[in-house]
Motif scaffolding. Structure first.
Motif, short mmCIF file in Angstrom:
data_model
loop_
_atom_site.label_atom_id
_atom_site.label_comp_id
_atom_site.label_asym_id
_atom_site.label_seq_id
_atom_site.Cartn_x
_atom_site.Cartn_y
_atom_site.Cartn_z
N LEU A 289 -7.17 42.58 87.73
CA LEU A 289 -7.03 41.18 87.33
C LEU A 289 -6.50 40.33 88.47
CD1 LEU A 289 -5.69 41.83 83.75
CD2 LEU A 289 -7.77 40.52 84.29
N ARG A 290 -5.51 40.82 89.21
CA ARG A 290 -5.00 40.06 90.36
C ARG A 290 -6.08 39.85 91.40
NH1 ARG A 290 -0.81 43.60 89.86
NH2 ARG A 290 -1.36 44.64 91.80
N ALA A 291 -6.92 40.85 91.61
CA ALA A 291 -8.03 40.70 92.56
C ALA A 291 -8.99 39.61 92.08
CB ALA A 291 -8.75 42.03 92.74
N GLY A 292 -9.24 39.55 90.78
CA GLY A 292 -10.09 38.49 90.23
C GLY A 292 -9.47 37.12 90.43
N GLN A 293 -8.16 37.03 90.27
CA GLN A 293 -7.46 35.77 90.48
C GLN A 293 -7.61 35.33 91.93
OE1 GLN A 293 -4.29 35.25 92.24
NE2 GLN A 293 -3.60 33.33 91.34
N ARG A 294 -7.42 36.24 92.86
CA ARG A 294 -7.52 35.90 94.28
C ARG A 294 -8.95 35.49 94.65
NH1 ARG A 294 -3.68 33.65 95.12
NH2 ARG A 294 -4.11 33.62 97.33
N ARG A 295 -9.96 36.14 94.07
CA ARG A 295 -11.36 35.75 94.32
C ARG A 295 -11.62 34.33 93.83
NH1 ARG A 295 -12.25 41.08 92.82
NH2 ARG A 295 -12.76 40.47 90.67
N GLU A 296 -11.13 34.02 92.63
CA GLU A 296 -11.35 32.68 92.09
C GLU A 296 -10.66 31.62 92.94
OE1 GLU A 296 -10.35 30.12 88.12
OE2 GLU A 296 -11.04 32.18 87.82
N ILE A 297 -9.45 31.89 93.37
CA ILE A 297 -8.72 30.94 94.22
C ILE A 297 -9.45 30.76 95.55
CG2 ILE A 297 -6.54 30.56 95.49
CD1 ILE A 297 -6.37 30.07 92.44
N ALA A 298 -9.94 31.85 96.12
CA ALA A 298 -10.68 31.76 97.39
C ALA A 298 -11.92 30.89 97.23
CB ALA A 298 -11.05 33.15 97.88
N GLU A 299 -12.61 31.03 96.11
CA GLU A 299 -13.80 30.20 95.86
C GLU A 299 -13.42 28.73 95.71
OE1 GLU A 299 -15.90 31.77 92.48
OE2 GLU A 299 -16.08 33.75 93.42
N ARG A 300 -12.36 28.45 94.98
CA ARG A 300 -11.96 27.06 94.75
C ARG A 300 -11.51 26.36 96.03
NH1 ARG A 300 -9.35 25.72 88.95
NH2 ARG A 300 -10.53 27.22 87.71
N TYR A 301 -10.82 27.10 96.90
CA TYR A 301 -10.24 26.48 98.09
C TYR A 301 -11.03 26.76 99.36
CZ TYR A 301 -6.41 25.13 95.13
OH TYR A 301 -5.67 24.57 94.13
N GLY A 302 -12.04 27.61 99.26
CA GLY A 302 -12.90 27.86 100.41
C GLY A 302 -12.25 28.67 101.52
N THR A 303 -11.24 29.45 101.18
CA THR A 303 -10.55 30.28 102.17
C THR A 303 -10.06 31.56 101.50
OG1 THR A 303 -8.72 30.40 103.74
CG2 THR A 303 -8.37 29.05 101.80
N PRO A 304 -10.12 32.68 102.20
CA PRO A 304 -9.67 33.93 101.57
C PRO A 304 -8.16 34.00 101.36
CG PRO A 304 -10.29 34.30 103.85
CD PRO A 304 -10.66 32.89 103.52
N ASP A 305 -7.39 33.15 102.04
CA ASP A 305 -5.94 33.21 101.89
C ASP A 305 -5.37 31.80 101.88
OD1 ASP A 305 -3.30 33.97 101.71
OD2 ASP A 305 -3.13 34.53 103.80
N SER A 306 -5.11 31.29 100.69
CA SER A 306 -4.57 29.93 100.58
C SER A 306 -3.11 29.95 100.13
CB SER A 306 -5.40 29.12 99.58
OG SER A 306 -5.33 29.71 98.30
N GLU A 307 -2.49 31.12 100.13
CA GLU A 307 -1.10 31.21 99.66
C GLU A 307 -0.14 30.83 100.77
OE1 GLU A 307 1.72 33.77 96.83
OE2 GLU A 307 -0.33 34.41 97.17
N PRO A 308 0.64 29.74 100.58
CA PRO A 308 1.54 29.30 101.64
C PRO A 308 2.77 30.18 101.80
CG PRO A 308 1.57 27.76 99.80
CD PRO A 308 0.57 28.80 99.49
N GLY A 309 3.18 30.87 100.76
CA GLY A 309 4.39 31.68 100.82
C GLY A 309 4.10 33.16 100.97
N LEU B 5 -9.18 35.98 82.50
CA LEU B 5 -10.62 36.05 82.77
C LEU B 5 -11.31 34.80 82.24
CD1 LEU B 5 -11.29 39.76 81.74
CD2 LEU B 5 -11.19 38.84 84.07
N PRO B 6 -12.27 34.26 82.98
CA PRO B 6 -12.94 33.03 82.53
C PRO B 6 -13.48 33.10 81.12
CG PRO B 6 -13.53 33.49 84.80
CD PRO B 6 -12.73 34.68 84.31
N GLU B 7 -14.05 34.23 80.74
CA GLU B 7 -14.64 34.36 79.41
C GLU B 7 -13.58 34.44 78.30
OE1 GLU B 7 -14.72 38.54 81.29
OE2 GLU B 7 -15.05 36.48 81.96
N SER B 8 -12.31 34.60 78.65
CA SER B 8 -11.24 34.67 77.65
C SER B 8 -10.37 33.42 77.63
CB SER B 8 -10.37 35.90 77.92
OG SER B 8 -11.11 37.08 77.71
N ARG B 9 -10.69 32.45 78.45
CA ARG B 9 -9.92 31.20 78.46
C ARG B 9 -10.15 30.44 77.15
NH1 ARG B 9 -10.94 30.11 84.88
NH2 ARG B 9 -9.84 32.02 85.47
N GLY B 10 -9.10 29.84 76.66
CA GLY B 10 -9.16 29.15 75.38
C GLY B 10 -8.89 30.06 74.19
#
Length: 149
Positions: free
Chosen positions: A16-36, A79-84
């Motif tokens: 699940l964490r890997a899925g979160q990181r993939r989604e964030i990378a897609e949204r921000y266009g970078t594989p690592d957008s974590e400032p901390g 997961l996107p399909e479980s949102r809501g």
């Protein structure tokens, strides 16, 4: 929905964490957008997965101890399909209850300006905007929130 506390390295949690990181990378266009400092087994006080009625892990999240009664919500993801479905609310509620049980006074979190869905969720959940804190202070895309417990 059923929330289960799990070790950081539990396979479903890691997936699940890997899925979160993939989604964030897609949204921000970078594989690592974590400032901390990325969360790890060494600095996460508790981690949980939320399961749907069939027992499938559909979301995850954890808390980092910031000291002095403050915690930070980390790696919240459904997961996107479980949102809501109520999965995120059940998970956040369980993390808040865990924090209250340890006499933490406040939870903080950071999300980004390309995550309006997260902003809506946290706002509906009682989190209010605050100035960026810690590693997020100089990150223009960071949006920070907190909730007094």
């Amino acid at each position: 929905m059923n929330v289960e506390l799990v070790p950081w390295d539990q396979p479903e949690a890691a997936e699940l964490r890997a899925g979160q990181r993939r989604e964030i990378a897609e949204r921000y266009g970078t594989p690592d957008s974590e400032p901390g400092t990325p969360p790890s087994a060494g600095d996460i006080a508790v981690f949980a997965v939320v399961r749907d009625d069939s027992g499938t892990a559909v979301g995850c999240g954890g808390l980092r101890d910031l000291g002095e009664g403050f915690g930070e919500v980390k790696r919240m993801y459904v997961l996107p399909e479980s949102r809501g479905s109520g999965a995120a609310a059940a998970l956040l509620h369980a993390l808040e209850e865990w924090a209250r049980g340890r006499d933490w006074k406040c939870l903080r979190l950071e999300t980004g300006d390309r995550q309006p869905d997260a902003v809506r969720f946290y706002t509906r959940s009682g989190y209010t905007p605050i100035a960026p804190f810690g590693a997020y202070a100089d990150e223009p895309s960071s949006l920070c929130f907190e909730r007094v417990l």
